[in-house]
Motif scaffolding. Sequence first.
Motif, mmCIF file in Angstrom:
data_model
loop_
_atom_site.group_PDB
_atom_site.id
_atom_site.type_symbol
_atom_site.label_atom_id
_atom_site.label_comp_id
_atom_site.label_asym_id
_atom_site.label_seq_id
_atom_site.Cartn_x
_atom_site.Cartn_y
_atom_site.Cartn_z
ATOM 1 N N ILE A 9 0.535 6.735 6.044
ATOM 2 C CA ILE A 9 0.091 5.645 5.316
ATOM 3 C C ILE A 9 0.368 4.641 6.352
ATOM 4 N N GLU A 10 -1.065 4.283 6.816
ATOM 5 C CA GLU A 10 -1.322 3.057 7.448
ATOM 6 C C GLU A 10 -1.428 1.828 7.003
ATOM 7 N N PHE A 11 -1.209 1.243 8.401
ATOM 8 C CA PHE A 11 -0.642 -0.578 8.065
ATOM 9 C C PHE A 11 -2.033 -0.671 9.814
ATOM 10 N N LYS A 12 -2.284 -2.207 9.474
ATOM 11 C CA LYS A 12 -3.083 -3.299 10.585
ATOM 12 C C LYS A 12 -2.033 -3.386 11.228
ATOM 13 N N ALA A 13 -1.634 -3.651 12.902
ATOM 14 C CA ALA A 13 -0.637 -4.959 13.086
ATOM 15 C C ALA A 13 -1.253 -5.751 14.324
ATOM 16 N N HIS A 14 -0.835 -6.773 14.271
ATOM 17 C CA HIS A 14 -1.061 -8.442 15.836
ATOM 18 C C HIS A 14 -0.517 -7.674 16.827
ATOM 19 N N ASN A 15 0.512 -7.206 16.785
ATOM 20 C CA ASN A 15 1.644 -7.461 17.551
ATOM 21 C C ASN A 15 2.029 -5.698 17.304
ATOM 22 N N LEU A 16 1.797 -4.621 18.043
ATOM 23 C CA LEU A 16 2.837 -3.148 18.052
ATOM 24 C C LEU A 16 4.105 -3.148 18.832
ATOM 25 N N MET A 17 4.227 -4.246 19.219
ATOM 26 C CA MET A 17 6.064 -4.347 19.888
ATOM 27 C C MET A 17 6.691 -4.691 18.485
ATOM 28 N N ALA A 18 6.384 -6.153 18.431
ATOM 29 C CA ALA A 18 6.960 -6.768 16.998
ATOM 30 C C ALA A 18 7.341 -6.311 16.331
ATOM 31 N N ILE A 19 6.120 -4.917 15.370
ATOM 32 C CA ILE A 19 6.142 -4.160 14.548
ATOM 33 C C ILE A 19 7.021 -3.534 14.735
ATOM 34 N N LYS A 20 7.321 -2.641 15.722
ATOM 35 C CA LYS A 20 8.263 -1.688 16.062
ATOM 36 C C LYS A 20 9.991 -2.166 16.098
ATOM 37 N N GLU A 21 9.476 -3.453 17.173
ATOM 38 C CA GLU A 21 11.725 -4.245 16.431
ATOM 39 C C GLU A 21 11.841 -4.440 15.132
ATOM 40 N N PHE A 22 10.262 -4.361 14.820
ATOM 41 C CA PHE A 22 10.868 -4.649 13.127
ATOM 42 C C PHE A 22 11.591 -3.933 12.104
ATOM 43 N N TYR A 23 10.224 -3.023 11.984
ATOM 44 C CA TYR A 23 10.558 -2.073 11.234
ATOM 45 C C TYR A 23 12.108 -0.983 11.918
ATOM 46 N N ALA A 24 12.193 -1.305 12.921
ATOM 47 C CA ALA A 24 13.520 -0.705 13.895
ATOM 48 C C ALA A 24 15.114 -1.004 12.929
ATOM 49 N N THR A 25 14.741 -2.520 13.680
ATOM 50 C CA THR A 25 16.337 -3.090 13.414
ATOM 51 C C THR A 25 16.207 -3.237 12.034
ATOM 52 N N ALA A 26 15.365 -3.420 10.985
ATOM 53 C CA ALA A 26 15.822 -4.086 9.714
ATOM 54 C C ALA A 26 15.739 -2.031 8.815
ATOM 55 N N PHE A 27 14.705 -1.061 9.286
ATOM 56 C CA PHE A 27 15.202 -0.039 8.158
ATOM 57 C C PHE A 27 15.357 1.319 9.291
ATOM 58 N N ASN A 28 15.825 1.130 10.496
ATOM 59 C CA ASN A 28 16.176 2.259 11.404
ATOM 60 C C ASN A 28 14.728 3.012 11.580
ATOM 61 N N TRP A 29 13.364 3.012 11.487
ATOM 62 C CA TRP A 29 12.658 4.164 11.426
ATOM 63 C C TRP A 29 12.140 3.955 13.105
ATOM 64 N N ILE A 30 11.473 5.081 13.492
ATOM 65 C CA ILE A 30 11.447 5.891 14.615
ATOM 66 C C ILE A 30 9.916 5.705 15.214
ATOM 67 N N PHE A 31 9.623 5.822 16.137
ATOM 68 C CA PHE A 31 8.063 5.637 16.557
ATOM 69 C C PHE A 31 8.241 6.119 17.957
ATOM 70 N N THR A 32 7.080 6.773 17.417
ATOM 71 C CA THR A 32 5.744 7.610 18.754
ATOM 72 C C THR A 32 4.722 6.656 19.001
ATOM 73 N N ASP A 33 4.477 6.067 20.482
ATOM 74 C CA ASP A 33 3.409 5.308 20.543
ATOM 75 C C ASP A 33 2.315 6.414 20.981
ATOM 76 N N TYR A 34 1.056 6.188 20.697
ATOM 77 C CA TYR A 34 -0.048 6.811 20.950
ATOM 78 C C TYR A 34 -1.139 6.392 22.107
ATOM 79 N N GLY A 35 -1.146 5.632 22.624
ATOM 80 C CA GLY A 35 -2.127 4.484 22.934
ATOM 81 C C GLY A 35 -1.499 3.662 23.111
ATOM 82 N N PRO A 36 -2.082 2.444 23.549
ATOM 83 C CA PRO A 36 -1.559 0.559 23.146
ATOM 84 C C PRO A 36 -2.170 0.105 22.237
#
Length: 113
Positions: A9-36
Amino acid sequence: MTDNHINYIEFKAHNLMAIKEFYATAFNWIFTDYGPNYIAFSGSGLDGGFEKTDTQIINGALTVLYHSDLNTAKKRVIQAKGQITKDIFSFPGGHRFHFTDPSGNELAVWSDK
């Protein structure tokens, strides 16, 4: 993988850092960066990603997460600076609440408890 099953599933985001922080904090998701402009997530039960956008985000689908304790999930969403759009309510099969993330994507969390 199975044909015709949701695989990603894909979503759009205005700020990738804010999205990573939100989902890591709220749900313990893990992220992999693929460019900017793209990050992938795992640890959610279904893998997916966020694509950076500067345009208005219009969410055409409601993604529903599961949690056995809705009150705990709701508190974590609020602590991560999510906005509750529908408080906990009952429906056939359980209870759920809706929230928006920092980019305005609306999701829900449900429980059969």
